[in-house]
Design a protein around this motif. Structure first.
Motif, short mmCIF file in Angstrom:
data_model
loop_
_atom_site.label_atom_id
_atom_site.label_comp_id
_atom_site.label_asym_id
_atom_site.label_seq_id
_atom_site.Cartn_x
_atom_site.Cartn_y
_atom_site.Cartn_z
N VAL A 169 -2.31 -6.85 -8.82
CA VAL A 169 -1.66 -8.36 -8.05
C VAL A 169 -0.62 -6.97 -7.47
N ARG A 170 0.12 -5.87 -8.42
CA ARG A 170 1.27 -5.60 -8.26
C ARG A 170 0.54 -4.44 -7.50
N ALA A 171 -1.09 -3.42 -7.93
CA ALA A 171 -1.71 -2.52 -7.15
C ALA A 171 -2.04 -3.14 -5.89
N MET A 172 -2.32 -4.33 -5.73
CA MET A 172 -3.15 -4.79 -4.43
C MET A 172 -2.28 -5.06 -3.14
N GLU A 173 -0.87 -4.77 -3.94
CA GLU A 173 1.06 -5.18 -3.17
C GLU A 173 0.89 -4.35 -2.51
N ASN A 174 1.19 -3.21 -3.25
CA ASN A 174 1.47 -1.41 -3.59
C ASN A 174 0.20 -0.68 -1.72
N LEU A 175 -1.65 -1.81 -2.45
CA LEU A 175 -2.17 -0.51 -1.10
C LEU A 175 -1.53 -1.60 0.32
N LYS A 176 -1.80 -2.19 0.25
CA LYS A 176 -0.85 -3.31 1.63
C LYS A 176 -0.24 -2.67 2.56
N LEU A 177 0.83 -2.30 1.21
CA LEU A 177 2.39 -1.97 2.04
C LEU A 177 1.79 -0.44 2.59
N SER A 178 1.31 -0.23 1.66
CA SER A 178 0.80 1.70 1.96
C SER A 178 0.31 1.60 3.09
N LEU A 179 -0.68 1.04 3.12
CA LEU A 179 -1.69 0.76 5.01
C LEU A 179 -0.63 0.54 5.88
N ARG A 180 0.40 -0.57 5.81
CA ARG A 180 1.10 -1.49 6.78
C ARG A 180 2.29 0.03 6.84
N LEU A 181 2.74 0.73 6.57
CA LEU A 181 3.68 1.04 6.72
C LEU A 181 3.11 3.05 7.54
N ARG A 182 1.86 2.93 6.74
CA ARG A 182 1.14 4.08 7.09
C ARG A 182 1.43 3.60 8.60
N GLN A 183 0.76 2.57 9.21
CA GLN A 183 -0.24 1.90 10.55
C GLN A 183 1.10 2.38 11.40
N GLU A 184 2.23 1.68 10.82
CA GLU A 184 3.69 1.13 11.44
C GLU A 184 4.35 2.55 11.60
N SER A 185 4.52 4.18 11.02
CA SER A 185 5.05 5.31 11.71
C SER A 185 4.27 5.46 12.78
N GLY A 186 3.56 5.37 13.45
CA GLY A 186 2.68 5.78 14.83
C GLY A 186 1.43 6.06 15.08
N PRO A 187 1.14 6.56 15.60
CA PRO A 187 -0.34 6.33 16.03
C PRO A 187 -0.99 7.09 14.94
N LEU A 188 -2.72 7.38 14.37
CA LEU A 188 -3.41 7.59 13.34
C LEU A 188 -4.33 9.06 14.88
N SER A 189 -3.97 10.19 13.90
CA SER A 189 -5.41 10.89 14.34
C SER A 189 -6.87 10.66 13.97
N GLU A 190 -8.13 10.57 14.77
CA GLU A 190 -9.37 10.20 14.36
C GLU A 190 -9.71 11.15 13.04
N ASP A 191 -8.93 11.98 12.27
CA ASP A 191 -9.12 12.66 11.36
C ASP A 191 -8.68 11.89 9.75
N GLN A 192 -6.93 11.45 10.22
CA GLN A 192 -6.33 10.32 9.64
C GLN A 192 -6.59 8.93 8.97
N ILE A 193 -7.73 8.21 10.80
CA ILE A 193 -8.04 7.51 10.55
C ILE A 193 -9.70 7.23 9.66
N ARG A 194 -10.44 8.54 9.07
CA ARG A 194 -11.47 8.91 8.46
C ARG A 194 -10.72 9.35 7.15
N THR A 195 -10.13 9.73 6.94
CA THR A 195 -9.11 10.46 5.87
C THR A 195 -8.83 8.68 5.03
N ILE A 196 -8.46 7.78 5.79
CA ILE A 196 -7.57 6.83 5.36
C ILE A 196 -8.97 5.23 4.92
#
Length: 140
Positions: A99-126
């Motif tokens: 549960v903790r690991a899933m929540e950590n993943l969701k949070l990191s994805l949400r925070l990364r998306q909210e930090s600004g637009p993603l480049s094509e390279d960042q999108i592919r990496t994620i």
């Protein structure tokens, strides 16, 4: 409790979060906003020292901290007993580590998306990291 845990063995803040979560059977998981200010306070009081280990802060109890634990042993034992009861009373469900690991993943994805637009390279990496994780989970 935190001082008692670092008196048992030096620990990183994240290790403390995991240890408390496991001791309560997932019934409680302290946030970093609880753990790190407490560790800073213990350091300021002279009850803990901090060293760098693998790029992370490692906290250990000082002699004064160990003495403080000994003075408060009855209270610490009672707190740990409450944690054990909470673990025993927690209904069976998904393991708290997952549960903790899933929540950590969701949070990191949400925070990364909210930090600004993603480049094509960042999108592919994620996307590649998520696909790799999905395959590893399926094969586990």
């Amino acid at each position: 409790m935190i001082l008692t845990l670092i008196a048992e063995a030096p620990r990183h803040g994240y290790d403390l979060i995991k240890e408390i979560e496991e001791r309560t059977g997932g019934a409680y998981s302290p946030s970093p906003g609880v753990i790190y200010p407490t560790l800073a306070m213990l350091e300021e009081m002279g009850h803990a020292t901090v060293t760098e280990s693998e790029g992370k802060k490692l906290y250990a109890a000082t002699e004064a901290g160990i003495a403080a634990v000994a003075e408060q042993q009855v209270e610490a034992d009672a707190a740990f007993a409450r944690m054990e009861r909470a673990a025993a009373e927690t209904p069976a469900g998904p393991p708290p580590q997952l549960v903790r690991a899933m929540e950590n993943l969701k949070l990191s994805l949400r925070l990364r998306q909210e930090s600004g637009p993603l480049s094509e390279d960042q999108i592919r990496t994620i996307a590649a990291a998520l696909d790799t994780a999905a395959v590893a989970i399926e094969q586990a």
